[in-house]
Design a protein around this motif. Structure first.
Motif, short mmCIF file in Angstrom:
data_model
loop_
_atom_site.label_atom_id
_atom_site.label_comp_id
_atom_site.label_asym_id
_atom_site.label_seq_id
_atom_site.Cartn_x
_atom_site.Cartn_y
_atom_site.Cartn_z
N PRO A 276 4.92 37.94 -9.89
CA PRO A 276 4.94 37.95 -8.41
C PRO A 276 5.26 36.59 -7.80
CG PRO A 276 3.03 39.15 -9.24
CD PRO A 276 3.64 38.43 -10.42
N PHE A 277 4.93 35.51 -8.53
CA PHE A 277 5.11 34.15 -7.99
C PHE A 277 6.44 33.53 -8.41
CE2 PHE A 277 0.68 35.05 -8.96
CZ PHE A 277 0.07 34.85 -7.74
N LEU A 278 7.10 34.08 -9.45
CA LEU A 278 8.27 33.44 -10.02
C LEU A 278 9.43 33.29 -9.03
CD1 LEU A 278 8.80 34.55 -13.74
CD2 LEU A 278 8.53 32.25 -12.82
N PRO A 279 9.82 34.32 -8.28
CA PRO A 279 10.95 34.14 -7.37
C PRO A 279 10.74 32.99 -6.37
CG PRO A 279 10.49 36.47 -7.64
CD PRO A 279 9.36 35.72 -8.30
N LEU A 280 9.52 32.85 -5.84
CA LEU A 280 9.23 31.77 -4.90
C LEU A 280 9.35 30.41 -5.58
CD1 LEU A 280 8.23 30.72 -2.16
CD2 LEU A 280 5.89 31.16 -2.94
N ARG A 281 8.78 30.30 -6.76
CA ARG A 281 8.80 29.04 -7.50
C ARG A 281 10.24 28.66 -7.89
NH1 ARG A 281 5.54 25.98 -10.85
NH2 ARG A 281 6.47 25.21 -12.78
N LEU A 282 10.95 29.62 -8.45
CA LEU A 282 12.30 29.34 -8.94
C LEU A 282 13.28 29.11 -7.79
CD1 LEU A 282 12.51 31.85 -11.92
CD2 LEU A 282 12.10 29.39 -11.99
N SER A 283 13.05 29.77 -6.67
CA SER A 283 13.90 29.54 -5.50
C SER A 283 13.77 28.09 -5.03
CB SER A 283 13.51 30.50 -4.38
OG SER A 283 14.27 30.26 -3.21
N SER A 284 12.56 27.58 -5.02
CA SER A 284 12.35 26.18 -4.61
C SER A 284 13.04 25.22 -5.57
CB SER A 284 10.85 25.88 -4.54
OG SER A 284 10.21 26.70 -3.59
N LEU A 285 12.87 25.46 -6.87
CA LEU A 285 13.48 24.58 -7.87
C LEU A 285 15.00 24.67 -7.80
CD1 LEU A 285 11.19 25.23 -10.99
CD2 LEU A 285 11.21 23.22 -9.51
N LEU A 286 15.53 25.89 -7.65
CA LEU A 286 16.98 26.06 -7.63
C LEU A 286 17.61 25.39 -6.41
CD1 LEU A 286 19.35 27.46 -9.12
CD2 LEU A 286 19.05 29.38 -7.55
N HIS A 287 16.99 25.55 -5.25
CA HIS A 287 17.54 24.92 -4.05
C HIS A 287 17.54 23.40 -4.17
CE1 HIS A 287 17.40 28.80 -1.97
NE2 HIS A 287 18.09 28.24 -1.01
N TYR A 288 16.48 22.85 -4.72
CA TYR A 288 16.43 21.40 -4.88
C TYR A 288 17.48 20.94 -5.88
CZ TYR A 288 14.66 16.71 -5.74
OH TYR A 288 14.54 15.35 -5.86
N LEU A 289 17.64 21.68 -6.97
CA LEU A 289 18.61 21.30 -7.99
C LEU A 289 20.04 21.38 -7.45
CD1 LEU A 289 19.24 20.54 -10.92
CD2 LEU A 289 19.11 22.97 -11.52
N VAL A 290 20.37 22.46 -6.76
CA VAL A 290 21.72 22.63 -6.22
C VAL A 290 22.04 21.54 -5.20
CG1 VAL A 290 23.15 24.12 -4.76
CG2 VAL A 290 21.85 25.12 -6.65
N SER A 291 21.12 21.29 -4.28
CA SER A 291 21.38 20.30 -3.24
C SER A 291 21.49 18.89 -3.82
CB SER A 291 20.29 20.34 -2.17
OG SER A 291 19.02 20.05 -2.73
N SER A 292 20.65 18.59 -4.81
CA SER A 292 20.68 17.25 -5.42
C SER A 292 21.94 17.03 -6.23
CB SER A 292 19.44 17.06 -6.31
OG SER A 292 18.26 17.13 -5.55
N ASN A 319 8.03 33.83 0.60
CA ASN A 319 6.76 34.54 0.47
C ASN A 319 6.58 35.10 -0.94
OD1 ASN A 319 5.97 34.42 3.37
ND2 ASN A 319 7.82 35.69 3.62
N ILE A 320 5.35 35.12 -1.38
CA ILE A 320 5.03 35.70 -2.67
C ILE A 320 5.34 37.20 -2.63
CG2 ILE A 320 3.14 36.26 -4.27
CD1 ILE A 320 1.82 33.65 -3.41
N GLY A 321 6.05 37.66 -3.65
CA GLY A 321 6.43 39.06 -3.72
C GLY A 321 7.85 39.34 -3.28
N ASP A 322 8.45 38.40 -2.52
CA ASP A 322 9.85 38.57 -2.13
C ASP A 322 10.76 38.34 -3.34
OD1 ASP A 322 9.03 39.04 0.42
OD2 ASP A 322 9.62 37.09 1.22
N GLN A 323 11.94 38.95 -3.29
CA GLN A 323 12.91 38.80 -4.37
C GLN A 323 14.09 37.95 -3.91
OE1 GLN A 323 12.33 40.00 -7.58
NE2 GLN A 323 10.31 40.44 -6.68
N ALA A 324 14.63 37.16 -4.80
CA ALA A 324 15.79 36.32 -4.49
C ALA A 324 17.06 37.15 -4.50
CB ALA A 324 15.89 35.18 -5.50
#
Length: 448
Positions: A276-292, A319-324
């Motif tokens: 349930p938490f993975l999409p939120l966590r990975l979305s944050s990491l991916l956005h930071y990685l792409v922008s950097s 939000n927790i539970g949302d899908q990317a």
């Protein structure tokens, strides 16, 4: 996505189980065999529960997702009037089913990939409509849908399976890249069969995948052979054979991997706690990685160090539970100060010296690789017997991309190390040092 890191807790629990248990071949009635069968049944139930499968589904354990896809391909009743429809952006194990279709005279119909991978929904519907089966009984047709690309980072609309089914197709879902980081429900997205691989989901065990399949669909498949474990009675000599009474047993050749099946149950419980938490966590990491990565420039020319070719997310999960709307993978190429592509083999070697594991190449997905690299016309000019070296000579460079995959175990430190590595490539002095080491190690006398 290529292979998840296995959690220490999962290894410890499974080791403790094996140390206090004696397991036996499930094709017997001994105590050890009964324990193995009990664990196998529990693993099947856990898989069905994890994917919220309705009662009409069963689970066939295979060696991997490829084995699951092959089961469908070799057993599907293709005829001269059948169609096999799939996307360009598919894994080779999905493309491979076309060999069975071609052998039996069926049409193989491709859905064109967009420049960022995946397919355009109207285009896909048009291909499905034009090649729809005239009769499901006389000319059964199969649609293979890639839920998430392993190279372009695209997610295809799962509703396309429902549309194909309404036209009379049987539907096969390659979910191997989707389910490690995205929740999926067969109750909400029914398909006739779905292929998954457990080591991609939680790292251990390797050597076990599954075909989650409707029993009614299994009844329409005809295997070209039988083996130990798939039959009850065999006439020898003769031609009479009675298949096992359990549908899943008819497709599990020989002895299943009974020593590791208990780890499937534990692994699914482990992943369920984090999913349930993975999409939120990975979305944050991916956005930071792409922008950097997009902001890193060469110190001598000010030109970009990388070019990201895969699909970028259009929105950030909040939000927790949302899908990317995409996966958590970046496919890119590294560029020299003059804008030419730096060889992937150099990048892979240099990253390994920094203790970073990257994968390079076409990731067993030539259609998506051609699309995002813009070499579809070169793909059309291939000839029988062509080698990878021939192809690279014609294109004028190494084929493929650098893939960075984020998953269950990825953290900010991992992302930061990749960013630091890209910055290292952007500095002339440090890049030349790495280049000299690579040319010395590989015996390539080049300059960059």
């Amino acid at each position: 996505m290529g292979g998840a890191l296995y959690p220490e807790s999962l290894i410890r629990v499974h080791t403790e189980f094996l140390s206090r248990s004696v397991m036996g071949n499930t094709h017997s009635v001994s105590n050890s065999s009964s324990l193995s069968l009990k664990c196998a049944d529990e693993a099947r139930a856990a898989v069905l529960s994890f994917f919220k499968a309705p009662p009409e589904y069963t689970v066939i354990f295979t060696a991997n997702a490829t084995g699951a896809l092959k089961l469908v391909g070799e057993s599907y009743p293709f005829t001269g009037g059948s169609s096999y429809v799939l996307g360009n952006d598919s894994h080779n194990s999905v493309h491979g089913i076309r060999e069975y279709a071609n052998y039996r005279g069926a049409r193989v119909c491709y859905i064109e990939s967009t420049p960022q991978g995946g397919f355009d929904a109207p285009t896909a519907k048009n291909v499905l409509l034009r090649n729809r089966p005239r009769s499901r009984e006389l000319a059964p047709s199969l649609f293979a849908l890639t839920a998430q690309s392993n190279i372009s980072n695209s997610k295809n609309p799962l509703s396309m399976a429902e549309y194909a089914s309404s036209l009379g197709y049987h539907t096969l879902l390659d979910a191997a890249a989707l389910v490690p980081t995205s929740a999926f429900s067969l109750a909400d997205n029914p398909v006739d069969a779905m292929a998954v691989s457990f080591y991609k989901m939680f790292g251990f065990p390797t050597g076990v995948g599954a075909l989650v399949v409707k029993k009614s669909f299994l009844a329409q498949l005809k295997r070209p052979w039988f083996a130990g474990g798939t039959v009850d009675v065999v006439q020898v000599p003769g031609n009479i054979v009675t298949l096992s009474h359990e549908p899943h047993e008819q497709f599990e050749d020989g002895t299943i991997n009974y020593l590791t099946l208990p780890a499937i149950t534990d692994g699914l419980q482990f992943l369920s706690a984090y999913l349930p938490f993975l999409p939120l966590r990975l979305s944050s990491l991916l956005h930071y990685l792409v922008s950097s990565l997009s902001q890193i420039k060469h110190d001598t020319t000010g030109t970009p160090v990388v070019r990201i070719l895969s699909r970028k997310p259009t929105r950030r999960v909040k939000n927790i539970g949302d899908q990317a709307d995409t996966g958590s993978t970046i496919s890119l190429v590294f560029l020299s100060p003059t804008g030419d592509m730096i060889p992937n083999s150099f990048i892979e070697y240099s990253a390994s010296r920094q203790f970073i594991s990257l994968r390079t190449g076409c990731m067993c997905n030539p259609g998506a690789a051609a699309a995002i690299l813009g070499i579809q016309e070169d793909m059309q000019r291939l000839f029988p017997g062509v080698t990878l070296k021939d192809f690279e000579t014609a294109v004028g460079r190494e084929l493929g991309v650098v893939r960075i995959s984020l998953g269950l175990a990825s953290n900010f430190q991992d992302v930061w190390k990749v960013i630091r590595f890209a910055a290292l490539i952007g500095k002339e002095k440090s890049r030349q040092v790495l280049w000299d080491r690579w040319t010395e190690a590989s015996g390539i006398g080049q300059a960059i």
